[in-house]
Design a protein around this motif. Structure first.
Motif, PDB file in Angstrom:
ATOM      1  N   ARG A 103       2.667  -1.309 -10.852  1.00  0.00           N
ATOM      2  CA  ARG A 103       1.398  -2.062 -10.941  1.00  0.00           C
ATOM      3  C   ARG A 103       1.400  -3.309 -10.060  1.00  0.00           C
ATOM      4  O   ARG A 103       0.339  -3.867  -9.781  1.00  0.00           O
ATOM      5  N   ILE A 115       0.672   4.499  -2.528  1.00  0.00           N
ATOM      6  CA  ILE A 115       1.387   5.766  -2.679  1.00  0.00           C
ATOM      7  C   ILE A 115       2.879   5.489  -2.762  1.00  0.00           C
ATOM      8  O   ILE A 115       3.371   4.483  -2.247  1.00  0.00           O
ATOM      9  N   GLN A 134       0.558  10.336 -10.436  1.00  0.00           N
ATOM     10  CA  GLN A 134      -0.543  10.573  -9.493  1.00  0.00           C
ATOM     11  C   GLN A 134      -0.370   9.848  -8.166  1.00  0.00           C
ATOM     12  O   GLN A 134      -0.923  10.278  -7.161  1.00  0.00           O
ATOM     13  N   GLN A 135       0.383   8.766  -8.142  1.00  0.00           N
ATOM     14  CA  GLN A 135       0.551   8.020  -6.898  1.00  0.00           C
ATOM     15  C   GLN A 135       1.682   8.570  -6.030  1.00  0.00           C
ATOM     16  O   GLN A 135       1.845   8.166  -4.885  1.00  0.00           O
ATOM     17  N   SER A 136       2.447   9.489  -6.574  1.00  0.00           N
ATOM     18  CA  SER A 136       3.586  10.056  -5.858  1.00  0.00           C
ATOM     19  C   SER A 136       3.136  11.100  -4.839  1.00  0.00           C
ATOM     20  O   SER A 136       2.360  11.998  -5.147  1.00  0.00           O
ATOM     21  N   ASP A 170       0.821  -1.207   0.000  1.00  0.00           N
ATOM     22  CA  ASP A 170       0.000   0.000   0.000  1.00  0.00           C
ATOM     23  C   ASP A 170       0.857   1.259   0.000  1.00  0.00           C
ATOM     24  O   ASP A 170       0.405   2.335  -0.362  1.00  0.00           O
ATOM     25  N   ASP A 227      -4.056   1.706  -5.427  1.00  0.00           N
ATOM     26  CA  ASP A 227      -4.074   3.012  -4.769  1.00  0.00           C
ATOM     27  C   ASP A 227      -2.827   3.241  -3.892  1.00  0.00           C
ATOM     28  O   ASP A 227      -2.803   4.135  -3.047  1.00  0.00           O
TER      29      ASP A 227
END
Length: 150
Positions: free
Chosen positions: A95, A102, A123-125, A60, A100
């Motif tokens: 992936r 981070i 976007q996950q950074s 996660d 979701d």
């Protein structure tokens, strides 16, 4: 939760491990080549992994650490390119983590060595806010631990 990179001499890795296990993280994994992961991490309550996929599978949070230049020129690693091929975080490899998840990195970043620019800017950074607010958060935590009113 996975901590990836040069953890051999990293005070950041050890601090993260102590904080995360103390705060009750369900599982903390340390990921890196055998030359950069000390054997004493297992007793610290972490799972040691030597492949990126095993290390970040369903994670996660993925915390990347900087590969220090002195490790690249020594006998610990053949080259920064080889490190990136095996342990560099790319959009495709991200992936393997939860959708979701981070991505964190305390900086400074070696783009294309430990982490791809698309992941850094993706976007996950949460790297920019982490670096921006890191010192203030650490100061507040230390103040509270020292018994001062924050």
């Amino acid at each position: 939760m996975a901590i990836v990179g040069d953890v051999l001499h990293s005070r950041v890795a050890r601090s993260d491990i102590h904080a995360l296990t103390t705060l009750g993280a369900a599982e903390v994994r340390v990921v890196g080549p055998k030359t950069l992961v000390p054997g004493d991490f297992g007793p610290m309550g972490v799972r040691v992994c030597h492949t990126l996929q095993e290390g970040i599978q369903d994670a996660d949070v993925v915390i990347m650490l900087r590969l220090q230049n002195e490790r690249m020129s020594g006998a610990l690693l053949p080259s920064s390119q080889e490190f990136f091929q095996s342990f560099g975080l790319t959009p495709e490899r991200l992936r393997w983590a939860k959708p979701d998840a981070i991505v964190m990195h305390p900086g400074p970043i070696n783009r294309g060595v430990e982490i791809d620019s698309q992941v850094v800017d993706g976007q996950q950074s949460v790297i920019l806010p982490q670096v921006t607010f890191g010192i203030g958060v650490r100061m507040a935590v230390l103040s509270i631990v020292a018994g001062n009113e924050a």
